[in-house]
Every structure is written in structure tokens, then in C-alpha cells.
Design an enzyme around this catalytic site. Sequence first.
Site, PDB file in Angstrom:
ATOM      1  N   TYR A   1      -5.260  -2.133   6.197  1.00 57.50           N
ATOM      2  CA  TYR A   1      -4.531  -3.207   5.508  1.00 57.50           C
ATOM      3  C   TYR A   1      -3.621  -3.984   6.457  1.00 57.50           C
ATOM      4  O   TYR A   1      -2.703  -4.676   6.027  1.00 57.50           O
ATOM      5  CB  TYR A   1      -3.734  -2.642   4.330  1.00 57.50           C
ATOM      6  CG  TYR A   1      -4.621  -2.076   3.230  1.00 57.50           C
ATOM      7  CD1 TYR A   1      -6.008  -2.192   3.281  1.00 57.50           C
ATOM      8  CD2 TYR A   1      -4.070  -1.423   2.140  1.00 57.50           C
ATOM      9  CE1 TYR A   1      -6.813  -1.666   2.285  1.00 57.50           C
ATOM     10  CE2 TYR A   1      -4.869  -0.899   1.133  1.00 57.50           C
ATOM     11  CZ  TYR A   1      -6.242  -1.020   1.215  1.00 57.50           C
ATOM     12  OH  TYR A   1      -7.031  -0.504   0.215  1.00 57.50           O
TER      13      TYR A   1
ATOM     14  N   LYS B   1     -10.940  11.007   8.841  1.00 52.40           N
ATOM     15  CA  LYS B   1     -12.376  10.928   9.139  1.00 52.40           C
ATOM     16  C   LYS B   1     -12.523  10.915  10.658  1.00 52.40           C
ATOM     17  O   LYS B   1     -13.216  10.078  11.240  1.00 52.40           O
ATOM     18  CB  LYS B   1     -12.954   9.655   8.485  1.00 52.40           C
ATOM     19  CG  LYS B   1     -14.459   9.491   8.564  1.00 52.40           C
ATOM     20  CD  LYS B   1     -15.228  10.326   7.567  1.00 52.40           C
ATOM     21  CE  LYS B   1     -16.722  10.244   7.818  1.00 52.40           C
ATOM     22  NZ  LYS B   1     -17.525  11.063   6.886  1.00 52.40           N
TER      23      LYS B   1
ATOM     24  N   ASP C   1     -14.440  12.241   2.805  1.00 55.72           N
ATOM     25  CA  ASP C   1     -15.528  12.251   1.806  1.00 55.72           C
ATOM     26  C   ASP C   1     -15.577  13.593   1.069  1.00 55.72           C
ATOM     27  O   ASP C   1     -15.765  13.643  -0.151  1.00 55.72           O
ATOM     28  CB  ASP C   1     -16.889  11.860   2.409  1.00 55.72           C
ATOM     29  CG  ASP C   1     -17.111  12.370   3.823  1.00 55.72           C
ATOM     30  OD1 ASP C   1     -16.183  12.965   4.398  1.00 55.72           O
ATOM     31  OD2 ASP C   1     -18.220  12.175   4.350  1.00 55.72           O
TER      32      ASP C   1
ATOM     33  N   ASP D   1      -5.197   4.835  -0.843  1.00 61.84           N
ATOM     34  CA  ASP D   1      -5.384   3.908  -1.959  1.00 61.84           C
ATOM     35  C   ASP D   1      -6.510   4.416  -2.864  1.00 61.84           C
ATOM     36  O   ASP D   1      -6.360   4.545  -4.085  1.00 61.84           O
ATOM     37  CB  ASP D   1      -5.715   2.515  -1.378  1.00 61.84           C
ATOM     38  CG  ASP D   1      -5.686   1.418  -2.426  1.00 61.84           C
ATOM     39  OD1 ASP D   1      -5.392   1.713  -3.593  1.00 61.84           O
ATOM     40  OD2 ASP D   1      -5.961   0.257  -2.065  1.00 61.84           O
TER      41      ASP D   1
ATOM     42  N   ASP E   1      -6.242   6.581  -6.817  1.00 60.57           N
ATOM     43  CA  ASP E   1      -6.845   6.130  -8.088  1.00 60.57           C
ATOM     44  C   ASP E   1      -7.770   7.212  -8.636  1.00 60.57           C
ATOM     45  O   ASP E   1      -7.775   7.495  -9.836  1.00 60.57           O
ATOM     46  CB  ASP E   1      -7.665   4.842  -7.880  1.00 60.57           C
ATOM     47  CG  ASP E   1      -6.833   3.564  -8.035  1.00 60.57           C
ATOM     48  OD1 ASP E   1      -5.636   3.601  -7.698  1.00 60.57           O
ATOM     49  OD2 ASP E   1      -7.385   2.538  -8.469  1.00 60.57           O
TER      50      ASP E   1
HETATM   51 MG    MG Z   1      -4.851   0.721  -5.360  1.00 67.66          MG
END
Ligand code: MG
Length: 331
Positions: free
Chosen positions: A124, A170, A203, A227, A231
Site C-alpha cells: 500500500y 511469504k 496461504d 488486510d 476480513d
Molecule cells: Mg480491508
Amino acid sequence: MAYKICVIRGDGIGNDVIDAGLKLLSHIDIDFDYTYAEAGYECYLKNGTSIPQKTIEACRNADATFFGAVSSPPDIVDYKSAIVTLRKELDLFVNIRPIRSLPIEISRPNIDIVIMRENTEGMYKGIEREENGVAIAERHISEKASRRLAEFTYKYARDNKRKRVTIVHKANVLRKTCGLFRRTVLDVSKKYLDIETEEVIVDAMAMRLIKEPERFDVVITTNLFGDILSDEASQLVGGLGISPSGNIGEKTGIFEPVHGSAPKYAGKDIANPTATFLSAAMMLDFLGERMEGDRIRDSVFKTFSDGNKTKDLGGNLGTLAFTEAIINNLK
Ligand code: MG
Ligand code: NAI
């Protein structure tokens, strides 16, 4: 003395949940001095920017910001996400995302995870370009941001009597970026031998969160992975409608539900305000008012235990009626 709080409603259900949150805070025994600021897509249509400098300064000068949600339409190429910009501008280096079981049928039991998401860089960073038909995004992982996040995370783990920190990365493929993140967190972990440290590849983590969420305690990871995983994890305990977060820096913080602006529910008295209430509780903790934060959390727990629920959780209460129930249950 009143705490200086900047309020940003934002877009869509950001308006509904912040109105509910302010109503709840008016029943808390603390004085707040509110400043209102604009950000998001409505703000962009009105002012030509999704995040005016004035808003950034209002957040910077506040003890804390209470934030709803903003829309970030993907089809405007040079559009800046207001919340991502604020996190970077104010150097809010950690995004704390607690995931806890609630007394509702949809929630799986015995889950108590805190995801510590790096909040200022990673994917980001916002440095993207197109060259000869190739779109390139730069992923920045710095030792400084990784170390700061790790120091915060381990201190939090110790202060809150947590047993284990799981580093999610990762580094088997992203050898430089995730490699640096992993190495730096492991280095900090050496000062905290009372806390177990383990590593899980991202993963596999996505799978194990579904398989055995009870075994995870504190999770530390990079911006994009945090992020996505937060969720996912939120759905284990009731979904986005109940998941709070705190963006924390050295001087101030922004407290917001994890969810977005869910435009289809805006202004319809449908949005679940719980995530915002729990974010308000995190804001009170941050201000040093943990007892008042606990009052909110206790009320949320009691309200759900009594069987009150919004529609997203299979109940029939609207935003306003649910808010009234929470206020009535404040001790
Ligand atoms: Mg989000
Ligand atoms: P979203 O989180 O807004 O909604 C996804 C779905 O989750 C909704 O359709 C709804 O079914 C459910 N949901 C979310 N919050 C709820 C609540 N309080 N009560 C009941 N149900 C709820 O994510 P989506 O649809 O991907 O994005 C919509 C907009 O929000 C986009 O413009 C996106 O950029 C923005 N967004 C903003 C965020 C922020 O301000 N921090 C975070 C995530 C998305």
C-alpha cells in the site's frame, strides 16, 4: 479536561455507524470536544480531493479520530484512498484488529486473536506505474517499520499476558521483502523469550484460520496480508459488522470499523453499528479510559446474550433500535 476527537463520517454506512457511535459516546461519562472533518468519495465530488489537507491536520491535532468508512471507486485511476493516505501521513504504524468470539450463533467459540497489521508501507505504499503494457506495484518493507511494529506487538503481547506471536509472511517466495520482515521480527522476538514465537506462511494461514482459529493468539503481518486475513478472520465471529480496529501512532490514533462504506445499505437503518461501538471502546482504551471501554464491551456482550441482533447476524433490529439496546445495557 475534554478529549479532542476528530470525527470523520465518510461515505455510505460510515454516516449511519458514526451517528450511532456518537449517540453511544454521549452516554459515556467523559467529555469530548468534537471537530468534524471530511474525507472520501462525497468529499472528492465536492472538493476535488478525497482527503483535504485540512482533514489531515484536524486528525493530527486531535487526541484521536473516530472514523466511519470511505468509498474508493476503482475506476478513477489517480484516486487516493482517504484512509490509506491518513495512515501514512500520520505515521499510524500499527493497525490492531482484535477478533473475539461473541455470544451469537454465527460466532465460533473460543476465538481470541489480535492481528497486528503493518499500516504504512508494503503493497500500500502507493507507488505504481505502467511500462510497455506491464503494470508494476512497488512493495516497500523497511527495517524501521518492521522493527517498530514488532516492538509494539511483543510489548502488547507481554502487557496483555498473551502466550504466542505468529509471524505471517511469504518469505519462501518474496525472499527480499518478506525476508526482511521475517528477520526483523525474529530479531525482536529474542528479547521476549517468555512469549512463544512461530512462523506460518500466509496461504497456509488462510487455511488454518478456518481449521483451528482457537489456537492463534497474536498475529503479526505485513499490510496487504493483514488486510485480507482480518476480513477472513472477522467472519469466524460474526463478520464485518462486528469487527473493530485501531490505527495507532506515537501521538494519535484513528479508530474505525474494519468494514467499508457498503453503499447498498447506506441510510436504510440496516448497518450493524457493533464494529463502530467496539472501535469507540478501543479509542477509550487508547485515551487511557479503559473502564469506559469495558463498559461498552460489556454492554455489547450483554445485548447479544439477551438475543438482540441486527439483520446481518440473523436478527431483526435496525441500526437505531440496536443502538438503543446497547445504551440501555450500559452499566
Ligand atoms: Mg480491508
Ligand atoms: P464493505 O465492507 O463496505 O462491504 C462488504 C459487505 O459486508 C457488505 O456488502 C455487507 O454485506 C457487509 N457489511 C459490511 N459492513 C457492514 C455493517 N456494518 N453491517 C452490516 N453488513 C455489513 O466492502 P466492499 O463492498 O468491498 O466495499 C465498499 C466500499 O468501501 C468500496 O468503495 C471500498 O473501497 C470501501 N472500503 C473502505 C474501507 C474503509 O473505509 N476503511 C475498508 C474496506 C472497503
